[in-house]
Design an enzyme around this catalytic site. Structure first.
Site, mmCIF file in Angstrom:
data_model
loop_
_atom_site.group_PDB
_atom_site.id
_atom_site.type_symbol
_atom_site.label_atom_id
_atom_site.label_comp_id
_atom_site.label_asym_id
_atom_site.label_seq_id
_atom_site.Cartn_x
_atom_site.Cartn_y
_atom_site.Cartn_z
ATOM 1 C CG PHE A 5 -1.766 1.362 1.275
ATOM 2 C CD1 PHE A 5 -3.155 1.214 0.757
ATOM 3 C CD2 PHE A 5 -1.460 2.312 2.067
ATOM 4 C CE1 PHE A 5 -3.922 2.168 0.755
ATOM 5 C CE2 PHE A 5 -2.258 3.301 2.034
ATOM 6 C CZ PHE A 5 -3.530 3.379 1.236
ATOM 7 C CB SER A 32 -29.407 22.427 17.112
ATOM 8 O OG SER A 32 -30.279 23.506 17.515
ATOM 9 C CD GLU A 53 -29.763 8.611 12.831
ATOM 10 O OE1 GLU A 53 -29.234 9.578 13.329
ATOM 11 O OE2 GLU A 53 -30.392 8.527 11.608
ATOM 12 C CE LYS A 103 -28.093 15.861 20.704
ATOM 13 N NZ LYS A 103 -26.728 16.386 20.689
ATOM 14 C CG ASP A 138 -20.359 14.687 23.294
ATOM 15 O OD1 ASP A 138 -20.810 15.822 22.742
ATOM 16 O OD2 ASP A 138 -20.038 14.404 24.294
ATOM 17 C CE1 TYR A 192 -26.434 15.155 11.202
ATOM 18 C CE2 TYR A 192 -24.869 14.031 12.596
ATOM 19 C CZ TYR A 192 -25.409 15.321 12.405
ATOM 20 O OH TYR A 192 -25.031 16.774 12.555
ATOM 21 C CE LYS A 194 -31.622 12.191 12.651
ATOM 22 N NZ LYS A 194 -30.347 12.000 12.052
ATOM 23 C CE LYS A 215 -27.861 17.398 25.736
ATOM 24 N NZ LYS A 215 -26.611 17.967 25.246
ATOM 25 C CB CYS A 222 8.635 20.620 44.411
ATOM 26 S SG CYS A 222 8.477 18.969 43.655
ATOM 27 C CB CYS A 244 12.787 18.304 45.274
ATOM 28 S SG CYS A 244 12.154 19.421 44.269
ATOM 29 C CB CYS A 296 8.989 20.817 40.531
ATOM 30 S SG CYS A 296 10.686 20.503 40.971
ATOM 31 C CB CYS A 319 12.582 16.876 41.444
ATOM 32 S SG CYS A 319 10.892 16.728 41.981
HETATM 33 S S1 IVH Z 1 -29.789 15.264 13.056
HETATM 34 C C1 IVH Z 1 -31.865 19.152 11.883
HETATM 35 N N1 IVH Z 1 -28.470 13.012 14.295
HETATM 36 O O1 IVH Z 1 -26.457 16.751 17.584
HETATM 37 C C2 IVH Z 1 -30.846 18.530 12.884
HETATM 38 N N2 IVH Z 1 -27.740 15.206 14.725
HETATM 39 O O2 IVH Z 1 -28.524 19.741 18.110
HETATM 40 C C3 IVH Z 1 -29.981 17.451 12.315
HETATM 41 N N3 IVH Z 1 -25.830 15.122 16.321
HETATM 42 O O3 IVH Z 1 -24.675 19.388 16.416
HETATM 43 C C4 IVH Z 1 -29.186 16.974 13.020
HETATM 44 N N4 IVH Z 1 -25.659 12.776 16.471
HETATM 45 O O4 IVH Z 1 -24.539 17.458 15.063
HETATM 46 C C5 IVH Z 1 -28.424 14.526 14.055
HETATM 47 N N5 IVH Z 1 -27.867 11.093 14.823
HETATM 48 C C6 IVH Z 1 -27.723 12.429 14.764
HETATM 49 C C7 IVH Z 1 -26.863 13.216 15.623
HETATM 50 C C8 IVH Z 1 -26.732 14.521 15.461
HETATM 51 C C9 IVH Z 1 -25.461 14.003 16.612
HETATM 52 C C10 IVH Z 1 -25.549 16.511 16.859
HETATM 53 C C11 IVH Z 1 -25.488 17.410 15.497
HETATM 54 C C12 IVH Z 1 -25.853 18.724 16.138
HETATM 55 C C13 IVH Z 1 -26.764 18.578 17.467
HETATM 56 C C14 IVH Z 1 -28.247 18.748 17.305
#
Ligand code: IVH
Length: 670
Positions: free
Chosen positions: A37, A83, A113, A115, A117, A224, A291, A315, A409, A412, A427, A433
């Site tokens: 590769f 959001s 799905e 969420k 982070d 997503y 969703k 959450k 420290c 020491c 330190c 030390c």
């Molecule tokens: S859908 C119209 N799906 O969560 C909204 N968002 O406030 C479309 N996030 O910063 C977002 N996982 O980046 C969606 N499975 C998921 C997600 C996701 C994380 C984040 C997104 C955004 C915040 C939503």
């Protein structure tokens, strides 16, 4: 090469490498070796250097990084990046689902799905090629981070299958926990403070100017949402599956990362499953997202000012407990960095007993306004180390004394210093030390450094405490008699230790340089310096401008290198290491010595002090040749344990000298 032929070859190689890349990162498969590769990639890099006009936007060389973005421009989103409305309450999810049922005609299907982070990203593709990647920003406009996003291996540069001509895909870029830990280990290696959490580090990484650094950090991305006009897709779940065919990393329904359901019970089951199992994931999530699947129904439901009505985020409550802050302890690292650690009254959190929490630095103590015996809130929001997130002020009394960061420290007694622009206290009594002395020696013997077999942190502690060693140079003066009577040592261990030290004399210069533990000189920087200057003498004599002229060496590193050599003690230690035979210059791979020149070796079996590969490397470094099978041309067989009897017989039938591991070292040392 003719221009036309070069163009064709660049295209062929780009496609071929992208295919192998996708196989490896998306499907966990490989058809070729890493070496092959790398060879393909090198060929492409060289052709693109000769014919830059033919390099594609989707060239896999973009994955390696190297392009610098001086200033990330601001770009307006084609579709606003909204959001999600959030809730911590299951009741509210039930209410939301009931509302939707009333609002829409027909049956509703939901997609559940994770969420993730991390950091939201919108990526545009034109005719199957990645064109632009923009962060969320304020939702209307974000930053153009295309160069950095191209380095993320799971984001395709060129799509497969029946993708739409023009569309945007959105997802979340995150730090896999393994890579985050690795990064923090590297930070400790160069004496830098650890990063506190994967999400902020992912966000910071995306904004780094040098895309090579981004490539090395190993970010990842889950997609997503697909956005565009006339996409001919009926629903969200189907478009996620489609995106997989186009080459994207999408959540795996077999791992329950995504699930389609038509009932609130199905949604709740998903929530409960991940609330229980989220700590098993190799990345962090902070909740789950539900969703409405069907796009037409999504449109009917529409949006509020800030978020879609057709989606909601549940959450997870970060697991939080209250306990007493009993004391603050200060740890001194090998570079002298002082880290405060909170000692807590033992408390159960997320299935484990928590007694300590990291406080990072004095700013953190100040920010939390911590007082001794405070009742503090401790959280473990999926993160690795529990942290103090606040104080229950109702329980504070006038007797709770404010915590003052120490001035001296704890090991020491010398005065601590916090330089301008730095968050950590240090330190500077590095030569006296104890934890700094031990830390430096432990770093020196470490696997990625001199890799000295037979010597571990505990033995180093004993050796330092018995004053047998004060620096890593002293290791090479140790005698069998000095070590054989130490606790838990015996003839064999003492022998192994000495053998390990002997073999470390073959460790190449770049690793020796890393082992010295110069602040900010990690593995990569050591390689760059070794390659740029070829010897320790050249680095020692280099002017500041010459140092910063080397790729990736900035002012901070240059100052640190120069400071290291200004310490007479350091120069003395290096001179002693030179005298015992450590490698202080780059040996072109021709060989460290020519002791084994003209000799063919077969290495077989399992060894105690070294790995088979290490023995092979030493053979090559000393001019010998490794061959895979025994023949009349073989001069030596280096035989470890478990070497097959048939091989042994063949060797003795042919009259070939069979060496044990020890005999091999003797041969090497003349
Ligand atoms: S859908 C119209 N799906 O969560 C909204 N968002 O406030 C479309 N996030 O910063 C977002 N996982 O980046 C969606 N499975 C998921 C997600 C996701 C994380 C984040 C997104 C955004 C915040 C939503």
């Amino acid at each position: 090469m003719e221009k036309a032929q070069a163009k064709q070859e660049i295209e062929r190689l780009s496609n071929e490498i992208n295919r192998h890349n996708d196989l490896y990162y998306l499907e966990n498969k490989s058809e070729i070796s890493d070496y092959d590769f790398d060879m393909l990639l090198e060929k492409l890099i060289s052709l693109e250097q000769q014919f830059p006009e033919f390099a594609f936007d989707y060239s896999p060389t973009k994955r390696v990084g190297g392009d610098i973005t001086k200033k990330m421009e601001s770009v307006v989103h084609r579709f606003p990046m909204l959001s999600l409305s959030n809730t911590y309450s299951e009741e509210e999810i039930i209410d939301w689902e009931n509302r939707l049922k009333k609002l829409s005609d027909g049956k509703l299907e939901y997609v559940c799905e994770l969420k993730y982070d991390g950091v939201a990203i919108g990526i545009q593709y034109e005719n199957g090629t990645l064109k632009q990647a923009i962060t969320r920003g304020d939702g209307t406009q974000g930053e153009n981070v295309t160069t950095n996003v191209r380095t993320i291996k799971t984001i395709p540069l060129k799509l497969k299958g029946d993708f739409p001509a023009d569309f945007e895909i959105r997802g979340e870029i995150f730090f896999p926990l393994k890579n985050f830990q690795k990064l923090n280990e590297q930070r400790l290696d160069i004496g830098e403070a650890e990063f506190a959490n994967p999400r902020n580090t992912a966000s910071g990484t995306l904004k780094i100017q040098d895309s090579k650094v981004v490539a090395e950090r190993g970010l990842d991305c889950y997609l997503y949402g697909v956005y565009g006009y006339d996409l001919e897709l009926d629903g969200h779940y189907e478009s996620v599956l489609k995106a997989k065919d186009w080459g994207f990393k999408v959540p795996d329904h077999q791992k329950n990362f995504i699930k389609k359901t038509d009932s609130i019970d199905g949604i709740m089951e998903f929530i409960h499953y991940w609330d229980k199992h989220r700590s098993e994931l190799p990345f962090e999530i902070d909740g789950i997202v539900v969703k409405v699947n069907n796009y037409e129904q999504q449109q009917e439901l529409g949006f509020t000012a800030k978020s879609p009505r057709w989606a909601i985020a549940y959450k997870f409550k970060a697991e939080r407990v209250e306990t007493i802050l009993e004391s603050v302890q200060y740890q001194v690292g090998r570079t002298g960095a002082v880290t405060p650690v909170a000692n807590l009254k033992a408390v159960q959190l997320g299935g484990t007993t928590v007694k300590r929490a990291s406080l990072h630095n004095s700013d953190q103590i100040e920010k939390l306004d911590l007082h001794l015996l405070d009742s503090v809130y401790v959280e473990k929001g999926g993160e690795i180390i529990p942290k103090i997130v606040g104080v229950n002020l109702d329980k504070r009394t006038s007797q709770n004394e404010k915590i003052q960061f120490i001035e001296n420290c704890p090991e020491c007694g010398s005065e601590l210093v916090r330089r301008e622009g730095e968050v950590q206290h240090y330190c500077h009594n590095e030569n006296l030390c104890p934890p700094q002395i031990k830390g430096r020696i432990e770093h020196f013997i470490g696997r990625k450094a001199m890799n000295i077999d037979g010597l571990g942190a505990e033995t180093v502690d004993v050796l330092v405490e018995k004053e047998l060693i004060h620096s890593y140079a002293d290791l090479y003066d140790l005698t069998f008699d000095q070590i054989v009577n130490l606790d838990r040592m015996g003839d064999k261990s003492a022998d192994n230790l000495l053998k390990g030290l002997e073999l470390s004399k073959q460790v190449p210069f770049e690793r020796v340089l890393f082992s010295l533990g110069i602040r900010f000189v990690g593995e990569t920087v050591a390689k760059k310096l070794a390659k740029g200057f070829k010897s320790i003498d050249a680095i020692q004599n280099a002017k500041f401008d010459e140092l910063i002229n080397v790729d990736e060496i900035g002012e901070k590193i240059a100052i640190s290198v120069q400071n290291f050599f200004l310490e007479e003690r350091n120069v003395e230690v290096i001179n002693r290491l030179k005298a015992v035979g450590l490698q202080f210059q780059i040996e072109e791979k021709v060989g460290v010595t020519e002791k084994l020149k003209g000799m063919n070796f077969v290495v077989s079996g399992v060894f105690t002090s070294f790995s088979r590969d290490e023995i092979k490397e030493v053979i090559e470094l000393n001019g010998g040749k490794n061959v895979s099978s025994i023949s009349s041309k073989t001069n030596y067989v280096v035989a470890g344990e478990n070497m097959g009897p048939a091989k042994l017989k063949k060797a003795s039938d042919l009259g070939i000298i069979i060496l044990s591991e020890d005999e091999f070292i003797q041969l090497l040392n003349g």
